[in-house]
Write an enzyme that holds these catalytic residues in place. Sequence first.
Site, PDB file in Angstrom:
ATOM      1  N   ARG A 108     -24.582  91.697  -9.404  1.00  0.00           N
ATOM      2  CA  ARG A 108     -24.522  92.195 -10.785  1.00  0.00           C
ATOM      3  C   ARG A 108     -24.277  91.026 -11.727  1.00  0.00           C
ATOM      4  O   ARG A 108     -24.009  89.912 -11.284  1.00  0.00           O
ATOM      5  CB  ARG A 108     -23.349  93.168 -10.913  1.00  0.00           C
ATOM      6  CG  ARG A 108     -22.026  92.494 -10.564  1.00  0.00           C
ATOM      7  CD  ARG A 108     -20.796  93.321 -10.872  1.00  0.00           C
ATOM      8  NE  ARG A 108     -19.598  92.521 -10.734  1.00  0.00           N
ATOM      9  CZ  ARG A 108     -18.932  92.312  -9.606  1.00  0.00           C
ATOM     10  NH1 ARG A 108     -19.369  92.848  -8.475  1.00  0.00           N
ATOM     11  NH2 ARG A 108     -17.848  91.563  -9.582  1.00  0.00           N
ATOM     12  N   LYS A 111     -20.680  93.714   4.400  1.00  0.00           N
ATOM     13  CA  LYS A 111     -20.224  92.327   4.551  1.00  0.00           C
ATOM     14  C   LYS A 111     -20.581  91.740   5.923  1.00  0.00           C
ATOM     15  O   LYS A 111     -20.758  90.526   6.037  1.00  0.00           O
ATOM     16  CB  LYS A 111     -18.716  92.239   4.305  1.00  0.00           C
ATOM     17  CG  LYS A 111     -18.279  92.831   2.966  1.00  0.00           C
ATOM     18  CD  LYS A 111     -19.006  92.238   1.763  1.00  0.00           C
ATOM     19  CE  LYS A 111     -18.833  93.093   0.517  1.00  0.00           C
ATOM     20  NZ  LYS A 111     -19.650  92.641  -0.627  1.00  0.00           N
ATOM     21  N   HIS A 140      -6.569  90.398  -7.053  1.00  0.00           N
ATOM     22  CA  HIS A 140      -8.041  90.338  -7.081  1.00  0.00           C
ATOM     23  C   HIS A 140      -8.627  90.640  -8.448  1.00  0.00           C
ATOM     24  O   HIS A 140      -9.814  90.881  -8.579  1.00  0.00           O
ATOM     25  CB  HIS A 140      -8.644  91.237  -5.994  1.00  0.00           C
ATOM     26  CG  HIS A 140      -8.059  90.963  -4.636  1.00  0.00           C
ATOM     27  ND1 HIS A 140      -8.233  89.758  -4.002  1.00  0.00           N
ATOM     28  CD2 HIS A 140      -7.259  91.692  -3.837  1.00  0.00           C
ATOM     29  CE1 HIS A 140      -7.583  89.775  -2.855  1.00  0.00           C
ATOM     30  NE2 HIS A 140      -6.963  90.928  -2.731  1.00  0.00           N
ATOM     31  N   GLU A 150     -11.878  87.288  10.329  1.00  0.00           N
ATOM     32  CA  GLU A 150     -12.177  85.929   9.882  1.00  0.00           C
ATOM     33  C   GLU A 150     -10.932  85.072   9.977  1.00  0.00           C
ATOM     34  O   GLU A 150      -9.821  85.571   9.825  1.00  0.00           O
ATOM     35  CB  GLU A 150     -12.585  85.944   8.395  1.00  0.00           C
ATOM     36  CG  GLU A 150     -14.025  86.231   8.126  1.00  0.00           C
ATOM     37  CD  GLU A 150     -14.361  86.219   6.638  1.00  0.00           C
ATOM     38  OE1 GLU A 150     -15.434  86.687   6.301  1.00  0.00           O
ATOM     39  OE2 GLU A 150     -13.524  85.752   5.826  1.00  0.00           O
TER      40      GLU A 150
HETATM   41  C1  MV4 Z   1     -10.539  85.313   2.243  1.00  0.00           C
HETATM   42  C2  MV4 Z   1      -9.376  84.572   1.965  1.00  0.00           C
HETATM   43  C3  MV4 Z   1      -8.972  83.661   2.892  1.00  0.00           C
HETATM   44  N1  MV4 Z   1      -9.667  83.501   4.041  1.00  0.00           N
HETATM   45  N2  MV4 Z   1     -11.200  85.117   3.388  1.00  0.00           N
HETATM   46  C4  MV4 Z   1     -10.370  88.147  -1.607  1.00  0.00           C
HETATM   47  C5  MV4 Z   1     -11.489  88.786  -2.318  1.00  0.00           C
HETATM   48  C6  MV4 Z   1     -12.621  88.852  -1.373  1.00  0.00           C
HETATM   49  N3  MV4 Z   1     -13.820  88.438  -2.028  1.00  0.00           N
HETATM   50  C7  MV4 Z   1     -12.235  87.951  -0.247  1.00  0.00           C
HETATM   51  N4  MV4 Z   1     -10.926  87.439  -0.536  1.00  0.00           N
HETATM   52  C8  MV4 Z   1     -10.368  86.479   0.247  1.00  0.00           C
HETATM   53  N5  MV4 Z   1     -11.010  86.232   1.404  1.00  0.00           N
HETATM   54  C9  MV4 Z   1     -10.755  84.232   4.273  1.00  0.00           C
HETATM   55  N6  MV4 Z   1     -11.407  84.070   5.428  1.00  0.00           N
HETATM   56  C10 MV4 Z   1      -8.720  84.809   0.772  1.00  0.00           C
HETATM   57  C11 MV4 Z   1      -9.197  85.765  -0.089  1.00  0.00           C
HETATM   58  C12 MV4 Z   1      -8.431  85.933  -1.277  1.00  0.00           C
HETATM   59  C13 MV4 Z   1      -8.929  85.580  -2.530  1.00  0.00           C
HETATM   60  C14 MV4 Z   1     -10.230  85.105  -2.705  1.00  0.00           C
HETATM   61  C15 MV4 Z   1     -10.710  84.776  -3.939  1.00  0.00           C
HETATM   62  C16 MV4 Z   1      -9.884  84.927  -5.049  1.00  0.00           C
HETATM   63  C17 MV4 Z   1      -8.633  85.401  -4.909  1.00  0.00           C
HETATM   64  C18 MV4 Z   1      -8.133  85.743  -3.653  1.00  0.00           C
HETATM   65  C19 MV4 Z   1      -6.829  86.232  -3.517  1.00  0.00           C
HETATM   66  C20 MV4 Z   1      -6.356  86.564  -2.294  1.00  0.00           C
HETATM   67  C21 MV4 Z   1      -7.158  86.436  -1.165  1.00  0.00           C
END
Ligand code: MV4
Length: 509
Positions: free
Chosen positions: A294, A118, A237, A202
């Site tokens: 994917r 990442k 998630h 972040e």
């Molecule tokens: C985040 C975020 C808020 N701020 N990054 C969760 C899965 C991964 N792909 C990254 N995720 C998140 N990253 C920042 N800077 C909140 C999440 C997140 C989230 C993102 C997409 C769908 C559901 C989620 C549930 C909780 C947190």
Amino acid sequence: MKTIQKVLVANRGEIAIRIMRTCHELGIQTVAVYSEADVLAPHVQYANESILIGPPPSNQSYLVIDRIIEAAKITRCDAIHPGYGFLSENVGFAQRCAQEGFIFIGPPPEAIELMGDKTRARVLMEAAGVPLPPGTTTALESIDEARDVADAIGYPVLIKAAAGGGGKGMRIVYQATDFESNIRQAKSEALNAFGDDRVYVEKYVEMPRHVEVQIMADQHGNVIHFYDRECSVQRRHQKVVEEAPCAFISDQLRQKMTQAAITAAKECGYVGAGTVEFLVDKYHEYFFLEMNTRLQVEHPITELITGVDLVALQLLVAEGKPLPIRQEDVSIHGHAIECRICAEDPMQQFLPSVGRLSRHRPPSGPGVRVDSGVEEGQDISINYDPLLTKLCTWGSTRRQAIDRMNRALAEYTIEGCKTTIPFCHFVMEHPAFLEAHYDTHFIKDHFHPGENNLQVTQTSNQALCQPVPEEIRALAVVLLNQQPEPELQRPDLTNPRLSDTTPWWLNRK
Ligand code: MV4
């Protein structure tokens, strides 16, 4: 350039069948692999040939690279499709397929590796001008450096593992005094889970929506997108309900995000089907999160609104053929919704539910697509993912897709285990969903089964589209289908890419 004749599908359940269906339409032979728990599973019956690869636990069957490769050799396959999950984003597996002379139906190992790290992905995206959540682009060298970054971007911050993704190994920190201990814990968790303790920081984007863009790239540098999906209805998630297109973003934002997704794919030398994930905040700002290298679970809703077969395109580009369509050939038609019907009990915190499916009668009819991996009489065990069926509906409007989903959910008869059907009903009837005003906290904010809100209630009148008055119902059916149709694109025979691709499927037989 090699034409694929026989594909081994290194997966099970609905996605294995989904992939084989397209293979069969294209005249490609299929081979299923299965564990001892899946002797009677539908994906085994559906394939032209099948081969037992080991005991029920996936780490002794579906995850064993040697067994999969051996199976592909025995059955003389020329290509391997990993589906999603299992070995789909395993760099070693993609490399091994190539070494053994099999076409891996997926991106080059280098792209999987790059996007799997990442921090490397962040460096690349930042250089390419793709917006990122503020924070570090490299792994943190010291606690002091990390604290300086967190102070500069302001709390709350999110600590993420460089080797993580999909929400694994994330820690949210609300104040400076908690920072150091969280860094230490995050590092030790990351080391444990991924064998890699690198973390980065972040800015935490509050109340974000999860919007992702589907892309497809060929080996000749062509990348096109298939618009977006919104997947904010998720729990731990795990997505539960998705829709395409996202109902919240403007055409202008859509334009920016789809272009950013194409940039992302080009920057990492991508080939095949991929998804670029973004967060969109309440100010309609968008931030790159990660790229999933994917085919995703929710790809059918993109197929429903664009009319393309993404698996067919995967096979085509895996053979080295150029993409047979241009960006101008891809447009959004109507709206689609996916409900993941899982063997889980929504009343018990979505606890996995097991049992024998004494009855399984999925819905059908206008605008309904069912991608199921189970059959009546089958035992549902805890060995694998609880996803039973992906129930998708299409409508010429979002409202019609929702109405059809409610109808389809009501038609669905399934007995023998608890499922997420009642929860999906709840979502389809919830004002926040109907108004498309929901974010990734939807379930936490709105779903409290103890408070008896699982009952199916009357559809809200505040919905995006008003219900049709009875006296003009017949007229409405006609009008709803009068959405402007994109002009038919005639193949341009002077385009060398197209004339090169046209004969290949004719030559197959
Ligand atoms: C985040 C975020 C808020 N701020 N990054 C969760 C899965 C991964 N792909 C990254 N995720 C998140 N990253 C920042 N800077 C909140 C999440 C997140 C989230 C993102 C997409 C769908 C559901 C989620 C549930 C909780 C947190």
